[in-house]
Write a protein that holds these residues in place. Sequence first.
Motif, PDB file in Angstrom:
ATOM      1  N   VAL A   1     -19.046-106.702 -34.176  1.00  0.00           N
ATOM      2  CA  VAL A   1     -18.519-107.977 -33.675  1.00  0.00           C
ATOM      3  C   VAL A   1     -19.653-108.863 -33.165  1.00  0.00           C
ATOM      4  O   VAL A   1     -19.666-110.075 -33.412  1.00  0.00           O
ATOM      5  CB  VAL A   1     -17.455-107.749 -32.578  1.00  0.00           C
ATOM      6  N   GLU A   2     -20.617-108.257 -32.471  1.00  0.00           N
ATOM      7  CA  GLU A   2     -21.767-109.051 -32.000  1.00  0.00           C
ATOM      8  C   GLU A   2     -22.544-109.622 -33.186  1.00  0.00           C
ATOM      9  O   GLU A   2     -23.001-110.769 -33.154  1.00  0.00           O
ATOM     10  CB  GLU A   2     -22.690-108.179 -31.130  1.00  0.00           C
ATOM     11  N   TRP A   3     -22.679-108.810 -34.232  1.00  0.00           N
ATOM     12  CA  TRP A   3     -23.348-109.299 -35.444  1.00  0.00           C
ATOM     13  C   TRP A   3     -22.564-110.462 -36.038  1.00  0.00           C
ATOM     14  O   TRP A   3     -23.150-111.466 -36.488  1.00  0.00           O
ATOM     15  CB  TRP A   3     -23.473-108.164 -36.459  1.00  0.00           C
ATOM     16  N   CYS A   4     -21.230-110.360 -36.033  1.00  0.00           N
ATOM     17  CA  CYS A   4     -20.374-111.427 -36.567  1.00  0.00           C
ATOM     18  C   CYS A   4     -20.548-112.728 -35.784  1.00  0.00           C
ATOM     19  O   CYS A   4     -20.618-113.812 -36.375  1.00  0.00           O
ATOM     20  CB  CYS A   4     -18.907-110.998 -36.519  1.00  0.00           C
ATOM     21  N   LEU A   5     -20.606-112.626 -34.469  1.00  0.00           N
ATOM     22  CA  LEU A   5     -20.770-113.824 -33.633  1.00  0.00           C
ATOM     23  C   LEU A   5     -22.106-114.503 -33.923  1.00  0.00           C
ATOM     24  O   LEU A   5     -22.183-115.725 -34.052  1.00  0.00           O
ATOM     25  CB  LEU A   5     -20.658-113.450 -32.154  1.00  0.00           C
ATOM     26  N   THR A   6     -23.149-113.698 -34.058  1.00  0.00           N
ATOM     27  CA  THR A   6     -24.465-114.252 -34.394  1.00  0.00           C
ATOM     28  C   THR A   6     -24.445-114.895 -35.775  1.00  0.00           C
ATOM     29  O   THR A   6     -24.974-115.995 -35.982  1.00  0.00           O
ATOM     30  CB  THR A   6     -25.536-113.142 -34.346  1.00  0.00           C
ATOM     31  N   PHE A   7     -23.801-114.223 -36.728  1.00  0.00           N
ATOM     32  CA  PHE A   7     -23.705-114.742 -38.091  1.00  0.00           C
ATOM     33  C   PHE A   7     -22.974-116.084 -38.098  1.00  0.00           C
ATOM     34  O   PHE A   7     -23.391-117.029 -38.788  1.00  0.00           O
ATOM     35  CB  PHE A   7     -22.984-113.732 -38.986  1.00  0.00           C
ATOM     36  N   CYS A   8     -21.890-116.171 -37.339  1.00  0.00           N
ATOM     37  CA  CYS A   8     -21.125-117.421 -37.271  1.00  0.00           C
ATOM     38  C   CYS A   8     -21.975-118.574 -36.724  1.00  0.00           C
ATOM     39  O   CYS A   8     -21.915-119.700 -37.241  1.00  0.00           O
ATOM     40  CB  CYS A   8     -19.886-117.237 -36.406  1.00  0.00           C
ATOM     41  N   ARG A   9     -22.753-118.274 -35.685  1.00  0.00           N
ATOM     42  CA  ARG A   9     -23.612-119.331 -35.110  1.00  0.00           C
ATOM     43  C   ARG A   9     -24.674-119.767 -36.108  1.00  0.00           C
ATOM     44  O   ARG A   9     -24.905-120.964 -36.312  1.00  0.00           O
ATOM     45  CB  ARG A   9     -24.257-118.825 -33.814  1.00  0.00           C
TER      46      ARG A   9
END
Length: 343
Positions: free
Chosen positions: A66-74
């Motif tokens: 999920v943390e990777w997803c948040l970074t990817f989204c940004r």
Amino acid sequence: MRCRIWVNQWFSTMYQIIKQLREGAEADGLILHIIGTSTNQNVVYQKVCDEFWEEPKKGISPEDYVEWCLTFCREHQVDVFIPKRHMIAIAKRKEAFTELGIKVLVEDDIELLENFNNKVKTAELFRSFPEICNVPPFEVVTDVEAFKLSYEKLKQQLGKSAVLCVKYAVGEGASSFNIIEDGPVSIKQLEMSEKHIGYEAIVKILSSIESFKPLIIMPYLKGTEISIDALKTQHGVIAVPRRKGPGRLQEICCSQELINKAAVLAERFGFNQPFNLQLRYHEDTLYLLEVNTRMSGGIHYSYYAGINLPYLALKKLLGQVVEVPVYPPDVVELVYVEQPVIL
């Protein structure tokens, strides 16, 4: 208007879903930029994406993912996220995505997601709503002795000639599904599309470990399978039922009876995002198989009923009004073929 959409690791049928999203958007003057990711660098839907990136391998924890997803989204300026991999973990952090201005195509209700991700909990919930469908008798086991006792119990309850099957309580699709044969598996059974395993063979496999993930033992339902893709809108529930025929035959059959079952499910449990109800006939009685709390792998078939469900789900997520469409009056028969795609 432009919209940057990210789809993380999905079924290969996302290839068709993306094409339908683009077609619906083009008709409405919406420009889509599709970003795809997967752990598989050869996944076919990359061919219809504007960008494609590799995801972290399978060893990553749901929380770290999920943390990777948040970074990817940004980093990729994502407007809409359509997740499948670690969907429940993402739903638990949905507020963090919302704070970034990202709309996520996943239910807010975590209890709903967790209940319907478990076939045993799903069956227990459905026992209170016989108007939707019946629930077959079943046993849940986690060790080989419990398996043998439960197998005999169901045989006595249903009759010695009853055919039983087994599958994991938590699992996707038919990956763990096996029909259990009392004797050795024959050549004819090996040639069938459904998997068969002999009783002695499965006992031997289960005896090799002290305990295992919960397994469901239940009667094998021999009739036609029904898959209903649905979306609750401001004006009612849109539902497109399909009958899965022999071989590669699919029949879209928009009977009011089946549409009503999806509508009752949506109202009873508060579904707000796309969902899929799977049922199966056995001796003229309709039984529950499972509920998927996301777009199903076969949702793209709805397009052939004149209903672009993936795009309607996107419109709803973007805050636009979605009308209930007119259903086709007749059965729509489909046969699908595999088509090579050059990577």
